[in-house]
Motif scaffolding. Structure first.
Motif, PDB file in Angstrom:
ATOM      1  N   UNK A   1     -75.102  20.158 -21.291  1.00 42.12           N
ATOM      2  CA  UNK A   1     -74.104  20.304 -20.234  1.00 42.12           C
ATOM      3  C   UNK A   1     -73.758  21.775 -19.984  1.00 42.12           C
ATOM      4  N   UNK A   2     -74.058  22.624 -20.947  1.00 41.56           N
ATOM      5  CA  UNK A   2     -73.778  24.057 -20.801  1.00 41.56           C
ATOM      6  C   UNK A   2     -74.738  24.722 -19.822  1.00 41.56           C
ATOM      7  N   UNK A   3     -76.009  24.320 -19.860  1.00 34.01           N
ATOM      8  CA  UNK A   3     -77.044  25.085 -19.158  1.00 34.01           C
ATOM      9  C   UNK A   3     -77.585  24.418 -17.895  1.00 34.01           C
ATOM     10  N   UNK A   4     -77.275  23.143 -17.654  1.00 33.49           N
ATOM     11  CA  UNK A   4     -77.908  22.448 -16.535  1.00 33.49           C
ATOM     12  C   UNK A   4     -77.180  22.736 -15.231  1.00 33.49           C
ATOM     13  N   UNK A   5     -77.907  22.512 -14.136  1.00 36.74           N
ATOM     14  CA  UNK A   5     -77.300  22.639 -12.818  1.00 36.74           C
ATOM     15  C   UNK A   5     -77.705  21.487 -11.901  1.00 36.74           C
ATOM     16  N   UNK A   6     -78.237  20.401 -12.494  1.00 35.53           N
ATOM     17  CA  UNK A   6     -78.635  19.225 -11.720  1.00 35.53           C
ATOM     18  C   UNK A   6     -78.086  17.983 -12.404  1.00 35.53           C
ATOM     19  N   UNK A   7     -77.671  16.990 -11.609  1.00 30.40           N
ATOM     20  CA  UNK A   7     -77.018  15.814 -12.155  1.00 30.40           C
ATOM     21  C   UNK A   7     -77.968  14.976 -13.008  1.00 30.40           C
TER      22      UNK A   7
ATOM     23  N   UNK B   1     -69.435  26.474 -19.102  1.00 32.52           N
ATOM     24  CA  UNK B   1     -70.400  26.820 -20.167  1.00 32.52           C
ATOM     25  C   UNK B   1     -69.720  27.156 -21.487  1.00 32.52           C
ATOM     26  N   UNK B   2     -68.672  27.971 -21.437  1.00 34.49           N
ATOM     27  CA  UNK B   2     -67.965  28.321 -22.666  1.00 34.49           C
ATOM     28  C   UNK B   2     -67.282  27.129 -23.298  1.00 34.49           C
ATOM     29  N   UNK B   3     -66.713  26.249 -22.469  1.00 33.92           N
ATOM     30  CA  UNK B   3     -66.050  25.047 -22.979  1.00 33.92           C
ATOM     31  C   UNK B   3     -67.031  24.177 -23.754  1.00 33.92           C
ATOM     32  N   UNK B   4     -68.211  23.939 -23.172  1.00 34.29           N
ATOM     33  CA  UNK B   4     -69.171  23.046 -23.826  1.00 34.29           C
ATOM     34  C   UNK B   4     -69.865  23.716 -25.006  1.00 34.29           C
TER      35      UNK B   4
END
Length: 436
Positions: free
Chosen positions: A338-344, A412-415
């Protein structure tokens, strides 16, 4: 039939050292599963949809804040109730010297009292009373739910043999999801007042049936599974020194399980707290509501399947820690995705990982709790305190999520922080010695 005749079978079974979960395991497990689904319905339907809809009616100008305050009050009541439920269940006259206790044991009499009161509270909610009446009713219901759930959890330690702890833990994991989905479905499919009435009736029937018929709960109780464990908690929480002397190396395993459980629940809740906003603002999907539903279904299905398999497997292998470690590392993997993706599409993959992680964790969670309980006379007290790990994690998840977004550079930081927390949980699991 005389009183003595009525209780002769239970007395004989008790002296034989066998519990209902050993004599009639299949019947008991089914009845227990139905009872736990009933307790989950009581909070799932209202907290998922019904109360939110009522806030729009009673506080149309500030329904978000009104709902937040109501849920906070209910959560605080649940936490406070858990501090006293166990002590009452262990020490009260109803638990130890009543006719109900002679028939059903120490825990079920309190469930018998709590479930009709919770159902009455649901019926009262169906009339959509004024706001502060809603708050009071919801807090009372949370108190009754604490008496139901905490005593059901203690029943697993009381009557289920240690070799089946994984099985009963997986039952809790699967039925939790079923209760959550079922409560939400009822709230979605029926008018508000009828939804409350249906949930009240189902909860009453599903919970009460545990005390009647084949597989019904009785007074027979297992001995403590880990009598030689040390109790630091006796110093902090008090203990009966004349009937139970425990060494001073502390509820070490107990508190380690508590911390690991808190970290897992807090990470899970934090990771999902802003899911709708994550999908809308970070991933940029066009219909975030629909995708939240899709991801919830994916998560629920994978969780139930994984929990059902992992619980039985943990019993066969006689291992618990490895499942907790794998669950923590798998959840870390999900949050890294979830930090690095940009697609559902990749978010769906993360949901599968999260479901698998939560299934493995659910399959051994209650098993590890039961195996970490050293006290015979304070068993319900310790189980109730253990529930605070989940309750407090739920209460602080929103704060963790908001702080992560503000101070750690957004999603990103949260995940990434969630992934690190999962690794901490895995390290804690390595240090637990009450479970193999």
């Amino acid at each position: 039939m005389t009183h003595a005749q009525h209780h002769t079978p239970a007395t004989a079974d008790t002296t034989a050292g066998t519990t209902i979960a050993e004599r009639q395991p299949r019947a008991f497990f089914w009845k227990f599963a139905l009872a736990y689904i009933g307790t989950c319905l009581v909070w799932a339907g209202p907290s998922q949809l019904l109360l939110a809809n009522q806030m729009i009616a009673v506080r149309p100008d500030s329904y978000e804040n009104a709902l937040a305050l109501l849920m906070m009050c209910g959560g605080a009541t649940a936490v406070a109730s858990s501090l006293i439920v166990g002590v009452i269940s262990d020490r009260s006259r109803l638990s130890n010297h009543s006719a109900w206790a002679r028939r059903w044991g120490k825990r079920f009499p309190w469930i018998m009292l709590a479930v009709p009161l919770a159902s009455l509270g649901m019926l009262a909610l169906s009339f959509t009373p004024p706001y502060w009446s809603l708050v009071v009713l919801w807090c009372l219901i949370q108190c009754f739910v604490a008496f139901m759930t905490n005593n059901l959890f203690t029943i697993t330690a009381d009557v289920v043999p240690q070799k089946r702890f994984g099985a009963i833990s997986s039952v809790l994991g699967v039925t939790y999801v079923l209760g959550l989905v079922g409560g939400t479905a009822i709230a979605s499919l029926f008018p508000l007042n009828w939804a409350y009435i249906i949930i009240a009736g189902l909860a009453l029937g599903l919970v009460i049936q545990l005390g009647f018929g084949p597989g019904a709960i009785d007074p027979a109780v297992n001995q403590s599974t880990v009598d030689e464990q040390a109790e630091f908690g006796a110093i902090v929480l008090g203990s009966d020194s004349e009937t139970e002397k425990l060494p001073l190396s502390a509820y070490r395993n107990y508190w380690t399980v508590f911390l690991a459980r808190f970290v897992m629940h807090a990470t899970q809740y934090t990771a999902l707290f802003y899911l709708l906003y994550y999908l809308r603002d970070y991933i940029g999907v066009g219909d975030p509501d629909t995708w939240v539903l899709i991801l919830t279904v994916v998560f629920a299905v994978v969780t139930m399947v994984t929990a059902a398999v992992s619980g039985t497997l943990s019993d066969k292998l006689e291992r618990r820690r490895i499942f907790l470690i794998l669950a923590a590392l798998t959840m870390a993997g999900a949050t890294v995705i979830m930090t690095f993706v940009d697609a559902v599409t990749f978010v769906v993959v993360a949901a599968v990982f999260l479901g698998a992680a939560w299934g493995m964790f659910s399959a051994v969670e209650q098993a590890m709790i039961n195996e970490s309980l050293p006290s015979k006379i304070n068993r319900a007290r310790d189980v109730s305190i253990m529930t605070l790990a989940q309750g407090t994690a739920n209460m602080v998840a929103g704060l963790f999520a908001a702080a992560g977004l503000k101070y750690l550079g957004g999603y990103p930081g949260l995940y990434q922080a969630c992934a690190i927390a999962c690794i901490v949980a895995a390290v804690l699991a390595f240090t637990i010695r009450s479970s193999r």
